[in-house]
Design a protein around this motif. Structure first.
Motif, mmCIF file in Angstrom:
data_model
loop_
_atom_site.group_PDB
_atom_site.id
_atom_site.type_symbol
_atom_site.label_atom_id
_atom_site.label_comp_id
_atom_site.label_asym_id
_atom_site.label_seq_id
_atom_site.Cartn_x
_atom_site.Cartn_y
_atom_site.Cartn_z
ATOM 1 N N ARG A 18 0.889 -1.599 -0.022
ATOM 2 C CA ARG A 18 0.508 0.089 0.758
ATOM 3 C C ARG A 18 0.739 1.173 -0.054
ATOM 4 N NH1 ARG A 18 -2.642 2.636 5.407
ATOM 5 N NH2 ARG A 18 -3.995 3.845 4.325
ATOM 6 N N ASN A 74 -1.733 2.794 16.582
ATOM 7 C CA ASN A 74 -2.017 3.075 15.174
ATOM 8 C C ASN A 74 -3.512 3.404 14.458
ATOM 9 O OD1 ASN A 74 -2.076 4.216 12.969
ATOM 10 N ND2 ASN A 74 -0.089 3.943 11.960
ATOM 11 N N HIS A 80 -8.441 9.896 11.644
ATOM 12 C CA HIS A 80 -8.739 11.904 11.443
ATOM 13 C C HIS A 80 -10.417 12.005 11.820
ATOM 14 C CE1 HIS A 80 -4.219 11.658 10.108
ATOM 15 N NE2 HIS A 80 -5.077 10.823 9.130
ATOM 16 N N HIS A 100 1.949 6.274 13.659
ATOM 17 C CA HIS A 100 1.861 7.412 12.457
ATOM 18 C C HIS A 100 2.987 6.476 11.816
ATOM 19 C CE1 HIS A 100 -2.424 8.575 12.840
ATOM 20 N NE2 HIS A 100 -1.891 9.132 14.068
ATOM 21 N N LEU A 101 3.479 5.807 11.059
ATOM 22 C CA LEU A 101 4.751 5.819 10.001
ATOM 23 C C LEU A 101 4.679 6.961 9.503
ATOM 24 C CD1 LEU A 101 2.526 2.960 9.169
ATOM 25 C CD2 LEU A 101 4.794 2.468 9.305
ATOM 26 N N SER A 102 3.978 7.596 8.395
ATOM 27 C CA SER A 102 3.952 8.837 7.823
ATOM 28 C C SER A 102 4.104 9.959 9.187
ATOM 29 C CB SER A 102 2.693 8.804 6.786
ATOM 30 O OG SER A 102 1.633 9.209 7.183
ATOM 31 N N ARG A 111 -5.300 15.022 7.360
ATOM 32 C CA ARG A 111 -4.659 14.647 7.839
ATOM 33 C C ARG A 111 -3.687 14.991 9.380
ATOM 34 N NH1 ARG A 111 -3.839 9.595 5.244
ATOM 35 N NH2 ARG A 111 -3.923 10.381 3.537
HETATM 36 C C1 DQA Z 1 -1.461 6.319 8.865
HETATM 37 C C2 DQA Z 1 -1.706 7.384 9.066
HETATM 38 C C3 DQA Z 1 -2.795 7.813 8.419
HETATM 39 O O1 DQA Z 1 -3.685 9.418 7.672
HETATM 40 C C4 DQA Z 1 -3.377 7.102 7.583
HETATM 41 O O2 DQA Z 1 -5.165 7.266 7.368
HETATM 42 C C5 DQA Z 1 -3.275 5.540 7.582
HETATM 43 C C6 DQA Z 1 -2.076 5.676 8.465
HETATM 44 C C7 DQA Z 1 -0.117 6.393 9.248
HETATM 45 O O3 DQA Z 1 0.534 5.247 9.756
HETATM 46 O O4 DQA Z 1 1.247 7.252 8.724
HETATM 47 O O5 DQA Z 1 -3.751 4.949 7.231
HETATM 48 O O6 DQA Z 1 -2.294 6.157 10.633
#
Ligand code: DQA
Length: 146
Positions: A18, A74, A80, A100-102, A111
């Protein structure tokens, strides 16, 4: 031995395939395996759970209050949007660390709002799979202090 829950929200079962440019190439199973390895060094027993369903995540948080010393969570897209998950985190007495990874603060404006973060003990974001690792270390220290 103290126990903790590693809880993954929707679409995180797709990690690795993904949007790898955003979320990295590491699969959820790999992340869990790396955390499992680390937990042995830290002396903490982990349970892992992923769900794409809001209510199931709420059930997991409520149940964790009965057996876990803390949660690394997570909430993914529900971060959100979900008042219900926020309420579930606020309702339990154990510490929850949001992950959060990002780096959600640097992404789309929707976000940049987290409904869940204010009721968590803290947030780790932007370090890819290592966000979980750093959160796990923080949780171990929180548990030791409490
Ligand atoms: C996330 C960030 C979220 O905005 C997104 O919907 C995800 C992954 C992250 O781990 O960066 O599904 O939680």
């Amino acid at each position: 031995m103290k126990q903790a829950l590693i809880l993954h929200g929707p679409n995180l079962n797709m990690l690795g395939v993904r949007e790898p440019d955003i979320y990295g190439a590491v699969s959820l199973d790999d992340i869990n395996a790396r955390l499992q390895e680390e937990s042995i060094k830290l002396g903490l027993q982990l349970r892992f759970f992923q769900s794409n369903h809001e209510g199931v995540l709420i059930d997991q948080l409520q149940e964790a209050a009965g057996w876990a010393s803390g949660v690394v969570f997570n909430p993914a897209g529900y971060t959100h949007t979900s008042v219900a998950l926020r309420d579930a985190i606020a309702a339990i007495q154990i510490p929850v660390i949001e992950v959060h990874l990002s780096n959600v603060s640097g992404r789309e404006s929707f976000r940049q709002v987290s409904l869940t973060a204010p009721v968590c003990r803290g947030t780790v974001a932007g370090f890819g799979w290592r966000s979980y690792l750093y959160a796990l270390h923080a949780l171990v220290e929180l548990i030791a202090e409490e």
